[in-house]
Design an enzyme around this catalytic site. Sequence first.
Site, PDB file in Angstrom:
ATOM      1  N   ASP A 147     143.912   7.450  10.978  1.00  0.00           N
ATOM      2  CA  ASP A 147     144.718   8.634  10.641  1.00  0.00           C
ATOM      3  C   ASP A 147     144.185   9.310   9.381  1.00  0.00           C
ATOM      4  OD1 ASP A 147     146.720  10.474  10.878  1.00  0.00           O
ATOM      5  OD2 ASP A 147     148.326   9.153  10.194  1.00  0.00           O
TER       6      ASP A 147
ATOM      7  N   HIS B  64     137.421  15.253  11.891  1.00  0.00           N
ATOM      8  CA  HIS B  64     137.165  14.416  13.081  1.00  0.00           C
ATOM      9  C   HIS B  64     135.688  14.036  13.160  1.00  0.00           C
ATOM     10  CE1 HIS B  64     141.202  15.030  14.256  1.00  0.00           C
ATOM     11  NE2 HIS B  64     141.068  16.263  14.688  1.00  0.00           N
TER      12      HIS B  64
ATOM     13  N   LEU C 280     130.565  -7.901  19.921  1.00  0.00           N
ATOM     14  CA  LEU C 280     131.852  -7.238  19.677  1.00  0.00           C
ATOM     15  C   LEU C 280     132.294  -6.427  20.894  1.00  0.00           C
ATOM     16  CD1 LEU C 280     133.982  -6.206  17.442  1.00  0.00           C
ATOM     17  CD2 LEU C 280     132.498  -4.199  17.296  1.00  0.00           C
TER      18      LEU C 280
HETATM   19  C1  FPP Z   1     143.960  11.304  13.335  1.00  0.00           C
HETATM   20  O1  FPP Z   1     143.824  12.181  12.256  1.00  0.00           O
HETATM   21  C2  FPP Z   1     142.788  11.309  14.191  1.00  0.00           C
HETATM   22  C3  FPP Z   1     142.752  11.627  15.517  1.00  0.00           C
HETATM   23  C4  FPP Z   1     143.898  12.038  16.318  1.00  0.00           C
HETATM   24  C5  FPP Z   1     141.488  11.607  16.248  1.00  0.00           C
HETATM   25  C6  FPP Z   1     140.687  10.364  16.073  1.00  0.00           C
HETATM   26  C7  FPP Z   1     139.324  10.672  16.400  1.00  0.00           C
HETATM   27  C8  FPP Z   1     138.259  10.274  15.702  1.00  0.00           C
HETATM   28  C9  FPP Z   1     138.299   9.392  14.513  1.00  0.00           C
HETATM   29  C10 FPP Z   1     136.961  10.788  16.123  1.00  0.00           C
HETATM   30  C11 FPP Z   1     136.021   9.748  16.575  1.00  0.00           C
HETATM   31  C12 FPP Z   1     136.351   9.078  17.793  1.00  0.00           C
HETATM   32  C13 FPP Z   1     135.462   8.856  18.759  1.00  0.00           C
HETATM   33  C14 FPP Z   1     135.801   7.925  19.870  1.00  0.00           C
HETATM   34  C15 FPP Z   1     134.152   9.510  18.771  1.00  0.00           C
HETATM   35  P1  FPP Z   1     144.782  13.437  12.179  1.00  0.00           P
HETATM   36  O2  FPP Z   1     144.055  14.591  12.774  1.00  0.00           O
HETATM   37  O3  FPP Z   1     146.090  13.118  12.800  1.00  0.00           O
HETATM   38  O4  FPP Z   1     144.919  13.611  10.621  1.00  0.00           O
HETATM   39  P2  FPP Z   1     146.152  14.228   9.820  1.00  0.00           P
HETATM   40  O5  FPP Z   1     147.351  13.367  10.096  1.00  0.00           O
HETATM   41  O6  FPP Z   1     145.699  14.141   8.386  1.00  0.00           O
HETATM   42  O7  FPP Z   1     146.310  15.638  10.293  1.00  0.00           O
END
Ligand code: FPP
Length: 236
Positions: free
Chosen positions: A13, A30, A124
């Site tokens: 997150d 991201h 893993l």
């Molecule tokens: C949460 O941060 C993140 C996500 C919903 C997306 C997770 C994706 C990745 C880490 C990209 C990499 C993954 C792969 C499989 C390539 P948020 O956007 O909710 O952050 P915020 O709460 O600060 O807005």
Amino acid sequence: MKKIPDHIAVIMDGNGRWARQRGMPRIEGHRRGAASLKEAVKTCAEIGVKYLTVYAFSTENWNRPDAEVSFLMTLFSQTIDREVEELNKNNVRLNFLGQLDRFSPDLQKKMKASMEKLAKNTGLTLNVMVNYGGRAELVDAVKKIVARGVEAKGLREEDISENLYTAGMPDPDLLVRTASEMRVSNFLLWQIAYAEIYVTDVLWPDFRREAMLDAIEAYGKRERKFGKTSEQLNDT
Ligand code: FPP
């Protein structure tokens, strides 16, 4: 390091906050988050963690702005293209788990091909949870059990575990959540029954090797009781 968890689950997150703090669009968070994931895989593989399960896209994430959802789909696809070879070299097994049928046929094909390519690896296991919701997973499990005609009277906890997407894997020992939120957010509801929870204020794009080692170190200091008293644990 003394106690290494067999299975680490991570709620990644804070990508959006990381970007906002820098005046960047959310998608940059991201992009950088994908680099953190790569580092997490490397770190876990190196120190002997057996399973790493990450929450990459929830069933609720479809409600984000179209441009962000579409960016994430492209990021998943590009990351598969770029990383499968290296994952293979590192003996990593890969699973995309969740209701995959909601993704484009191309992305589904790519996910399945990458899983097949890495299926025989023995290092893993990386579980990337996509279009995933813990409640949806439980409903899917119950559907399978009902379809098999299992009678209510004979239903055991194992029947549920064996029909989850994570069938055959041990439950997470450690659940890490970045970016300070004290929530489970519909992640692995059944599997985290006895997981140690570690919340850090580090945002996912900044969660690098040292941060992962800190989480594991903190886990090593916890006393896992599984419902027993401390005295009973000391006797064994
Ligand atoms: C949460 O941060 C993140 C996500 C919903 C997306 C997770 C994706 C990745 C880490 C990209 C990499 C993954 C792969 C499989 C390539 P948020 O956007 O909710 O952050 P915020 O709460 O600060 O807005």
